[in-house]
Design an enzyme around this catalytic site. Structure first.
Site, PDB file in Angstrom:
ATOM      1  N   THR A  38       0.857  -1.187   0.000  1.00 29.70           N
ATOM      2  CA  THR A  38       0.000   0.000   0.000  1.00 29.70           C
ATOM      3  C   THR A  38       0.893   1.237   0.000  1.00 29.70           C
ATOM      4  O   THR A  38       2.090   1.150  -0.290  1.00 29.70           O
ATOM      5  CB  THR A  38      -1.001  -0.040   1.178  1.00 29.70           C
ATOM      6  N   ASN A  39       0.311   2.393   0.319  1.00 25.01           N
ATOM      7  CA  ASN A  39       1.087   3.642   0.318  1.00 25.01           C
ATOM      8  C   ASN A  39       0.662   4.485   1.508  1.00 25.01           C
ATOM      9  O   ASN A  39      -0.163   4.060   2.315  1.00 25.01           O
ATOM     10  CB  ASN A  39       0.871   4.380  -1.009  1.00 25.01           C
ATOM     11  N   ARG A  40       1.207   5.693   1.614  1.00 22.47           N
ATOM     12  CA  ARG A  40       1.032   6.471   2.835  1.00 22.47           C
ATOM     13  C   ARG A  40      -0.241   7.328   2.849  1.00 22.47           C
ATOM     14  O   ARG A  40      -0.430   8.135   3.762  1.00 22.47           O
ATOM     15  CB  ARG A  40       2.257   7.365   3.045  1.00 22.47           C
TER      16      ARG A  40
END
Ligand code: CTP
Length: 403
Positions: free
Chosen positions: A201-203
């Site tokens: 995933t990402n931030r």
């Protein structure tokens, strides 16, 4: 207008009145006779700075006009907590006390927050009253399931003041400049499974997307919020479609966009996913794995194709989170993805971008305009985005600054 009836939850109504007053609402309170056994008019007067009425006022000097005046002046009648008895009275249209006659005189929308024992709520008589009121367009919030004063566990608890407040905000904004329009908003970072317990995933926190959904609701729109987020409170009135992966988000967006007026793609969509998600947890005994990636669909490109065929959505807004060459990269995404405008944001700054509550963005339009906004809250950025959407749609861009 806040009607308070005689439930142990009446104390929560004082918190609700206080929050409403802080939000700028003028709150007139009516307490039923039973409510005054639990809480005093003085409590409401203290938190709202306005008169709180009881049945004594019904027989006072203003008697013949008070309820008509209160009923006509109200933008919304909120009955919280509403006891089984008060629900019955509202359903039957009884006018034997000040709240009853005011409800009969009121022409505004009505929001009811029931609170009672689970058995009383489940009683066929109460359920028939709820159904009758719903049939007349009354909106219900709660009751929530939980531990009740009687010791029973079940639906009967008054909704939390913040939840009731959200419904009030929704009902009071239905006449806004986006009334009758459908706005699709995406939020959060997609999750691409590696195996049943891990994902890439990402931030992205989803905060900016949720703020856009709230701003669209505040402007009167019907909002479909397609999101991967589970930790943020859902804006009241939004239709939530939870998704995990980019592919699920693509399917949901294309289906919703076909009938929408506006799409705001605030989600951080993973460009790549593990080519093959493992069926079983990858064990370390098998050695360091090599992860092969596959490309995800570009959702905005797919929307652009569909839009050429269907003519919908009328307005498509993208976000560009960049660490370098902000405007150049944003400009190229604006053109490549066929957007109406793009919200460019430099995520390398500590006070803007992921997870924080503030953002610093530049809006770039397809026909050459740009608007550089100073550091502001994500809620304010969201309002600016919706103001722009209104302008592109050709709607008058006035928004109620208080909301
Ligand atoms: N977006 C999308 N589908 C993807 C990736 C991104 O629809 N597979 C959308 C995002 O929601 C955003 C806009 O495209 O509104 C720009 O996203 P960004 O990640 O900045 O752009 P990419 O096209 O992925 O370009 P890059 O990652 O190379 O900067």
């Amino acid at each position: 207008m806040l009607g308070v009836s005689g439930s142990i939850a009446a104390y929560k109504a004082a918190d609700l009145a206080s929050k409403l007053a802080q939000a700028g609402a003028q709150v007139d309170t009516i307490l039923t006779r039973a409510a005054t056994q639990f809480i005093t008019p003085l409590t409401f007067q203290s938190v709202t700075g306005r008169r709180a009425y009881t049945d004594d006022d019904l027989w006072g000097s203003e008697a013949h006009v008070l309820h008509i005046g209160l009923g006509h002046a109200a933008d919304l009648l909120v009955v919280a907590p509403a006891t089984a008895h008060t629900l019955a009275k509202l359903a039957q249209g009884l006018g034997d006390d000040l709240l009853g006659v005011t409800a009969l005189a009121a022409t505004c929308p009505v929001l009811v927050a029931p609170a009672m024992d689970a058995g009383m709520y489940a009683h066929p008589a109460t359920q028939a009253n709820v159904a009758a009121l719903r049939g007349r367009g009354v909106t219900f919030v709660g009751p929530e399931a939980g531990h009740l004063a009687s010791g029973l566990v079940g639906p009967g608890r008054l909704s939390e003041p913040a939840t009731i407040l959200g419904q009030i905000r929704y009902l009071l904004t239905r006449g806004g400049p986006l009334a009758g329009r459908t706005v699709v908003v995406t939020a959060g970072g997609t999750r691409e499974p590696v195996d049943p317990v891990r994902y890439l995933t990402n931030r992205s926190s989803g905060k900016q997307g949720y703020a856009v959904a709230q701003a669209a609701l505040d402007a009167g729109a019907e909002v479909i919020l397609i999101s991967t987020v589970d930790g943020l409170p859902l804006p009241a009135g939004a239709q939530h479609q939870p998704v995990e992966t980019a592919q699920q988000m693509a399917d949901a967006v294309l289906a919703a966009a076909a009938a929408a007026d506006v799409l705001v793609m605030a989600a951080a969509v993973a460009d790549f996913r593990p080519a093959q998600a493992a069926d079983h947890k990858i064990k370390k005994e098998s050695g360091v794995p090599t992860l092969e990636l596959a490309a995800n669909p570009d959702i905005l490109l797919a929307v652009a194709d569909q839009r050429r065929a269907l003519g919908r959505p009328k307005v498509v807004v993208g976000f560009a989170a960049e660490t370098d060459d902000l405007l150049k990269n944003a400009q190229s995404k604006l053109e490549r993805k066929g957007l109406s405008f793009i919200v460019a944001n430099d995520v390398s700054a500590a006070d803007a971008g992921f997870a924080v509550d503030t953002n610093r963005v530049v809006l770039l339009g397809v026909d050459g305009w740009s608007e550089t906004l100073p550091l502001m809250s994500k809620a304010d950025v969201a309002e600016k985005v919706i103001e722009r959407v209104l302008r592109v749609l050709g709607e008058p861009a006035h928004m109620d600054a208080d909301r």
